[in-house]
Design an enzyme around this catalytic site. Sequence first.
Site, PDB file in Angstrom:
ATOM      1  N   ASP A 266      40.650  34.750  36.720  1.00  0.00           N
ATOM      2  CA  ASP A 266      40.175  35.590  35.634  1.00  0.00           C
ATOM      3  C   ASP A 266      40.791  35.016  34.351  1.00  0.00           C
ATOM      4  OD1 ASP A 266      38.946  37.465  34.072  1.00  0.00           O
ATOM      5  OD2 ASP A 266      39.491  39.176  35.318  1.00  0.00           O
TER       6      ASP A 266
HETATM    7  C1  BGC Z   1      37.054  39.856  32.854  1.00  0.00           C
HETATM    8  C2  BGC Z   1      36.094  39.110  33.760  1.00  0.00           C
HETATM    9  C3  BGC Z   1      35.170  38.277  32.908  1.00  0.00           C
HETATM   10  C4  BGC Z   1      36.010  37.320  32.069  1.00  0.00           C
HETATM   11  C5  BGC Z   1      35.193  36.426  31.167  1.00  0.00           C
HETATM   12  C6  BGC Z   1      37.763  38.930  31.889  1.00  0.00           C
HETATM   13  O1  BGC Z   1      38.477  39.638  30.945  1.00  0.00           O
HETATM   14  O2  BGC Z   1      37.988  40.545  33.634  1.00  0.00           O
HETATM   15  O3  BGC Z   1      35.368  40.011  34.540  1.00  0.00           O
HETATM   16  O4  BGC Z   1      34.264  37.576  33.720  1.00  0.00           O
HETATM   17  O5  BGC Z   1      36.854  38.090  31.222  1.00  0.00           O
HETATM   18  O6  BGC Z   1      34.566  37.148  30.181  1.00  0.00           O
END
Ligand code: BGC
Length: 728
Positions: A266
């Site tokens: 993540d």
């Molecule tokens: C989120 C993810 C997301 C990623 C990219 C993160 O903060 O938890 O679900 O895909 O950002 O935007």
Amino acid sequence: MKRIKSTLVSIFLVAVTTISAQQKLPIYLDATKPIEQRVENALSLMTTQEKVALCHAQSKFSSKGVARLGIPEVWMDDGPLGIREEVYWDQWNGAHWTNDSCTGFPALTCLAATFNPKMAYQFGKAIGEEARYRNKTMLLGPGVNIYRTPLNGRNFEYMGEDPFLSSQIVVPYVEGVQSNGVAACVKHFALNDQETWRGSVDVQVSDRALHEIYLPAFKAAVTQGKVWAVMGSYNQFRGQHCCENDLLLNKILKGNWKFDGVVVSDWGGVHNTDEAVNNGLDIEMGTYTNGLTTNGAFPYSDYYLADPYLKGLQDGKYSESVLNDKARRILRLIFRTTMNIHRPWGSFGTAAHAEVDRKIADQGIVLLKNEDHVLPIEPQQVKTIAVIGENATHRMTIGGGSSSLKVNQEIVPLEGLTTRFGKDFTLVHSIGYSSGKENSAEADSLRNAAIAVAKNADVVLFIGGLNKDPHQDCEGVDRLSYGLPYGQDQLIDSLTKVNKHVVVVLISGNAVAMPWVNNVQAIVQAWYLGSQAGNAIADVLSGDVNPSGKLPFSFPVKLSDCGAHSFGAIAYPGVDQKEIYKEDILVGYRWYDTKHIRPLFPFGFGLSYTSFDYSKPVANRKVYGMNDTIRVTFRLTNSGKMAGAETAQLYVSKPKSAVERPEKELKAFQKVFLQPSKTETVTLLVPVKSLAYYDETKSGWTVEPGTYNLLLASSSQDTKGEASVEVK
Ligand code: BGC
């Protein structure tokens, strides 16, 4: 003649040279060769630097390929409800492109509420086509974290509280996306079940609850859906961050489940080079999230899996074979997607995709209450409709965090209602309340205006709920309370005092408290529905579509009824960043049933404008062996006057057991469409293996012999008939 001959000769020579040039193509470029051969060949041509360069971001949403070899970059995009707009290279901000306005699809809670795997495939296929058209390698979704508390700000991005339901929905979603040569990335692995302290909270949960409740949907996505990517989550599990968690990534995901795809972190979920290298992460994204180019304060080359990794390799601290494993996985991903010459072209923002959105929304909306058949709204009884509530005009494709979208169209509820009802009815709108203004003088005047409108109407549609603002179904922060915000409860109360026909349409991805439940005539759970939201709501309220959604999670009466909220702060949101899932395997209806707590609306519940009759369920045998499949057959009849669909559910209970068991667990379901007075014979299948519990003493699954009760039901609280079987 001579000239024709010499032309033919030169064509022949060109053809031969082309063929021999093709024959000299390195294997990795030869699309006729199996992917694994191409991967090995590409790997053998790469330097250590090039391999390391695959393993971390080069921009906010991309990572490098191998330009020297013509191997393309990896481009990722959120997900999971539409294809997010293009952003600047190093920023979260939109880059103001004019050709990236997508179709907004329903939230995954709505998809789960369809109880229809065919809808999940169509969702995946359509969103995958949009991702492909935008030339994405990977869609950052779907999310399958389990609904543990109604306060979780991201529940709307997930598929509810039941591991079996979410497994049945995630597999076709993944297959649909990947049929486009675009990787799905199942997230957030694992136990990211709240947003409070999501980057640091250390979750402790038993092995049994981990395997029975929190992992099955991920496992199904990997072993049945063959998903090509998995995203590690922000939180910790047993003291280790999940993007660098040896047990989750190496042992379970890559070891036991034989996952051959890519683990992506993540954004900003990586904290340590040693752990990221050795514990199963493949691509690091979003570290130092302002992280700029090679010249910036936090250059991409400073990422844990960038220069520090390369240095460690050069110093002999890290093994080349671990690096090769990461590079292989990333190459495999690229060959499966961007270097797959058969992948279709995709399509974007089309009428066909809007239709998919509307169909899923139509099937996912849940009718929770309908006294005196106030719905559907009929012109014979009703002339004037009061539409009250801010959510009647609020655009819900925006907000909520990374799933926020720039859509090509969003029909808000009022617009859909006006299109459908405008000709035959008088519609009067009043917002009634306003977000953030609940205690001001303005709030009073809004409320008074709404009451005046409601007084003179034949029916009142209150369209409220949450709205994806921070603390109202939004990433990064949980909800602060279970009740509706902005004084809506008070307003609904006032409306019911001046009009007997109040219909509440809740737009939310979460359960909410309903102190007014007995005073309103009807309640419709309408989720976040994407581009066609207003049309879908009008479809159901008008009766053009007979509602058939069922709740993918329970609505407790009050927060303290919920398992996660029954053990004090240590069980939610944690104490000193530590959290123990004390309710263990008893999540959602498993808790309410076992503890005999009556929910406000149970899991699997949803009404229809027609009615259904069930015959007694019959199992095909009395006694089964461990490798058998139980076949339960019954007849379902549409006994009302309107065509409609019912989701028949089969729960299993094990009265005598060596271990604690939930009162019952969902093991099969089927959505059946029936014309009025038609009957269908339905067979539900339960493999005996799926009756196993996770046996902590042997770290594996055990099917206990003995008697099992099979409960055929229309919701987790409404059993229609029982059969019992023996397992030997
Ligand atoms: C989120 C993810 C997301 C990623 C990219 C993160 O903060 O938890 O679900 O895909 O950002 O935007």
